[in-house]
Design an enzyme around this catalytic site. Sequence first.
Site, PDB file in Angstrom:
ATOM      1  N   ARG A 228       0.848  -1.187   0.000  1.00 51.25           N
ATOM      2  CA  ARG A 228       0.000   0.000   0.000  1.00 51.25           C
ATOM      3  C   ARG A 228       0.889   1.244   0.000  1.00 51.25           C
ATOM      4  O   ARG A 228       1.976   1.239   0.580  1.00 51.25           O
ATOM      5  CB  ARG A 228      -0.899   0.036   1.257  1.00 51.25           C
ATOM      6  CG  ARG A 228      -2.103  -0.883   1.200  1.00 51.25           C
ATOM      7  CD  ARG A 228      -3.163  -0.392   0.222  1.00 51.25           C
ATOM      8  NE  ARG A 228      -4.342  -1.244   0.202  1.00 51.25           N
ATOM      9  CZ  ARG A 228      -4.554  -2.230  -0.665  1.00 51.25           C
ATOM     10  NH1 ARG A 228      -3.667  -2.517  -1.593  1.00 51.25           N
ATOM     11  NH2 ARG A 228      -5.672  -2.946  -0.613  1.00 51.25           N
ATOM     12  N   HIS A 276      -1.563   0.393  -9.795  1.00 54.89           N
ATOM     13  CA  HIS A 276      -2.231  -0.459  -8.793  1.00 54.89           C
ATOM     14  C   HIS A 276      -2.923  -1.635  -9.490  1.00 54.89           C
ATOM     15  O   HIS A 276      -4.115  -1.883  -9.289  1.00 54.89           O
ATOM     16  CB  HIS A 276      -3.225   0.344  -7.940  1.00 54.89           C
ATOM     17  CG  HIS A 276      -3.625  -0.388  -6.685  1.00 54.89           C
ATOM     18  ND1 HIS A 276      -4.013   0.242  -5.527  1.00 54.89           N
ATOM     19  CD2 HIS A 276      -3.687  -1.730  -6.394  1.00 54.89           C
ATOM     20  CE1 HIS A 276      -4.307  -0.658  -4.593  1.00 54.89           C
ATOM     21  NE2 HIS A 276      -4.119  -1.876  -5.097  1.00 54.89           N
TER      22      HIS A 276
HETATM   23  N1  LIG Z   1      -0.968  -3.933  -5.293  1.00 56.39           N
HETATM   24  C1  LIG Z   1      -1.987  -4.773  -5.387  1.00 56.39           C
HETATM   25  O1  LIG Z   1      -2.588  -4.922  -6.451  1.00 56.39           O
HETATM   26  C2  LIG Z   1      -2.377  -5.577  -4.175  1.00 56.39           C
HETATM   27  C3  LIG Z   1      -3.225  -6.687  -4.349  1.00 56.39           C
HETATM   28  C4  LIG Z   1      -3.533  -7.469  -3.241  1.00 56.39           C
HETATM   29  C5  LIG Z   1      -2.997  -7.146  -1.997  1.00 56.39           C
HETATM   30  N2  LIG Z   1      -2.181  -6.068  -1.858  1.00 56.39           N
HETATM   31  C6  LIG Z   1      -1.601  -5.739  -0.542  1.00 56.39           C
HETATM   32  O2  LIG Z   1      -0.872  -6.863  -0.058  1.00 56.39           O
HETATM   33  C7  LIG Z   1      -1.105  -6.962   1.344  1.00 56.39           C
HETATM   34  C8  LIG Z   1      -0.710  -8.329   1.866  1.00 56.39           C
HETATM   35  O3  LIG Z   1      -1.669  -9.305   1.467  1.00 56.39           O
HETATM   36  P1  LIG Z   1      -1.661 -10.767   2.108  1.00 56.39           P
HETATM   37  O4  LIG Z   1      -2.829 -11.484   1.541  1.00 56.39           O
HETATM   38  O5  LIG Z   1      -0.314 -11.373   1.983  1.00 56.39           O
HETATM   39  O6  LIG Z   1      -1.936 -10.407   3.644  1.00 56.39           O
HETATM   40  P2  LIG Z   1      -1.777 -11.350   4.926  1.00 56.39           P
HETATM   41  O7  LIG Z   1      -1.887 -12.780   4.541  1.00 56.39           O
HETATM   42  O8  LIG Z   1      -2.698 -10.795   5.953  1.00 56.39           O
HETATM   43  O9  LIG Z   1      -0.257 -11.106   5.378  1.00 56.39           O
HETATM   44  C9  LIG Z   1       0.186  -9.890   5.906  1.00 56.39           C
HETATM   45  C10 LIG Z   1       1.653 -10.040   6.318  1.00 56.39           C
HETATM   46  O10 LIG Z   1       2.103  -8.781   6.817  1.00 56.39           O
HETATM   47  C11 LIG Z   1       2.646  -8.968   8.116  1.00 56.39           C
HETATM   48  N3  LIG Z   1       2.438  -7.803   8.967  1.00 56.39           N
HETATM   49  C12 LIG Z   1       1.271  -7.166   9.247  1.00 56.39           C
HETATM   50  N4  LIG Z   1       1.496  -6.152  10.123  1.00 56.39           N
HETATM   51  C13 LIG Z   1       2.813  -6.173  10.377  1.00 56.39           C
HETATM   52  C14 LIG Z   1       3.648  -5.388  11.225  1.00 56.39           C
HETATM   53  N5  LIG Z   1       3.170  -4.401  11.979  1.00 56.39           N
HETATM   54  N6  LIG Z   1       4.961  -5.698  11.280  1.00 56.39           N
HETATM   55  C15 LIG Z   1       5.468  -6.714  10.548  1.00 56.39           C
HETATM   56  N7  LIG Z   1       4.736  -7.494   9.713  1.00 56.39           N
HETATM   57  C16 LIG Z   1       3.420  -7.215   9.651  1.00 56.39           C
HETATM   58  C17 LIG Z   1       1.908 -10.166   8.672  1.00 56.39           C
HETATM   59  O11 LIG Z   1       2.630 -10.702   9.770  1.00 56.39           O
HETATM   60  P3  LIG Z   1       2.131 -12.054  10.516  1.00 56.39           P
HETATM   61  O12 LIG Z   1       2.422 -13.160   9.520  1.00 56.39           O
HETATM   62  O13 LIG Z   1       2.987 -12.119  11.716  1.00 56.39           O
HETATM   63  O14 LIG Z   1       0.657 -11.882  10.774  1.00 56.39           O
HETATM   64  C18 LIG Z   1       1.842 -11.073   7.442  1.00 56.39           C
HETATM   65  O15 LIG Z   1       3.055 -11.760   7.277  1.00 56.39           O
HETATM   66  C19 LIG Z   1      -2.582  -6.582   1.475  1.00 56.39           C
HETATM   67  O16 LIG Z   1      -2.913  -6.185   2.772  1.00 56.39           O
HETATM   68  C20 LIG Z   1      -2.701  -5.442   0.489  1.00 56.39           C
HETATM   69  O17 LIG Z   1      -2.417  -4.220   1.120  1.00 56.39           O
HETATM   70  C21 LIG Z   1      -1.864  -5.277  -2.922  1.00 56.39           C
END
Ligand SMILES: NC(=O)c1ccc[n+]([C@@H]2O[C@H](COP(=O)([O-])OP(=O)(O)OC[C@H]3O[C@@H](n4cnc5c(N)ncnc54)[C@H](OP(=O)(O)O)[C@@H]3O)[C@@H](O)[C@H]2O)c1
Length: 313
Positions: A228, A276
């Site tokens: 993000r 995006h």
């Molecule tokens: N650009 C695009 O088109 C697009 C598309 C889809 C998603 N995204 C972005 O990608 C993000 C990740 O997606 P996901 O499905 O992988 O999410 P997810 O499965 O919820 O994983 C989030 C990861 O971030 C870590 N995290 C969260 N808060 C943190 C903090 N304060 N310090 C350190 N690590 C932290 C989590 O740690 P833990 O493992 O310890 O919980 C987990 O490893 C989404 O939230 C979205 O913003 C972007």
Amino acid sequence: MARPPTLLFISSDDDPVAWRANLAAAMPGLEMRVWPETGDPAEIDAALVWRHPPGVLRRFPNLKLIVNIGAGVDYVLADPDLPPGVPVARIVDDMLTQAMTQYVVLHVLALHRRMPEIAAAQRAARWRYFHPPAASETRVGLLGLGRLGQDAAAMLARFGFPLRGWSRTPKTLPGIECRAGLDGLPGFLAGCDILVALLPQTPATENLMDAARFAQLPRGAAFVNAGRGRLVVETDLLAALDSGQLRHATLDVFLEEPLPPEHPFWRHPKVTVTPHNAAAADPRGAAEQVAANLRRVLAGQAPFNAVDPARGY
Ligand SMILES: NC(=O)c1ccc[n+]([C@@H]2O[C@H](COP(=O)([O-])OP(=O)(O)OC[C@H]3O[C@@H](n4cnc5c(N)ncnc54)[C@H](OP(=O)(O)O)[C@@H]3O)[C@@H](O)[C@H]2O)c1
């Protein structure tokens, strides 16, 4: 006669026709209404939303489920008037995950093989030779080891890049040097020649990548942000590029989207901008889980892939 389950679709970025067709196949009898044509607000059981107008979800007294059309729920949770007690689920789907892994592999390989510098040399009709580097020379770090980070890491491992990852809670993953928490961040950053951000936007991750953190990367590192825009202090990123601390940034997400035409990222020689579009929820892959979650809440069960509003993801 019992009324049919009813879902309200609110998104101006997604195609209601495709969602309607895929939801009808996944849940025959489902009634889908498209905002702002809500009909009787009391009939709405679930809302399928992307960037909904804040406050509107309170109008539906029998709402049992909010599904975010995507993996990152920051837009939903930013609504100060969410109906209390209604679970928020996100979309976790193989098509979206594969698209993100394609994006990460595409840009990590491009940076590893110096494509931005080679493209600049071509524009100047200059033959600038870069010896092909070994994957073992480029350490790749993932900020975020969730669904998307782990899948991208598994694919990057096939190329032979030394991998490290950072998350909130400690992890043990094969082939990835894992660090966790803010205490582990400086040591993590010091070993990333290419850093890929795949974190959610939460109060704890906003402005994470500032001048001090860019300075903790090795000089000449490259940065990819597909998480993000608010993870990054944009002026600090520009300063790190201009000083040579960073050699390139590939950015899919921004503080303001669409990125305004006058923004310096558009014309910066060391920045690649993508709109995006790294990954998006596709109704062909995701309608089935929306229907399954609606069935669950109608049966009084908690939905799958619910987010924790207190944690922010
Ligand atoms: N650009 C695009 O088109 C697009 C598309 C889809 C998603 N995204 C972005 O990608 C993000 C990740 O997606 P996901 O499905 O992988 O999410 P997810 O499965 O919820 O994983 C989030 C990861 O971030 C870590 N995290 C969260 N808060 C943190 C903090 N304060 N310090 C350190 N690590 C932290 C989590 O740690 P833990 O493992 O310890 O919980 C987990 O490893 C989404 O939230 C979205 O913003 C972007």
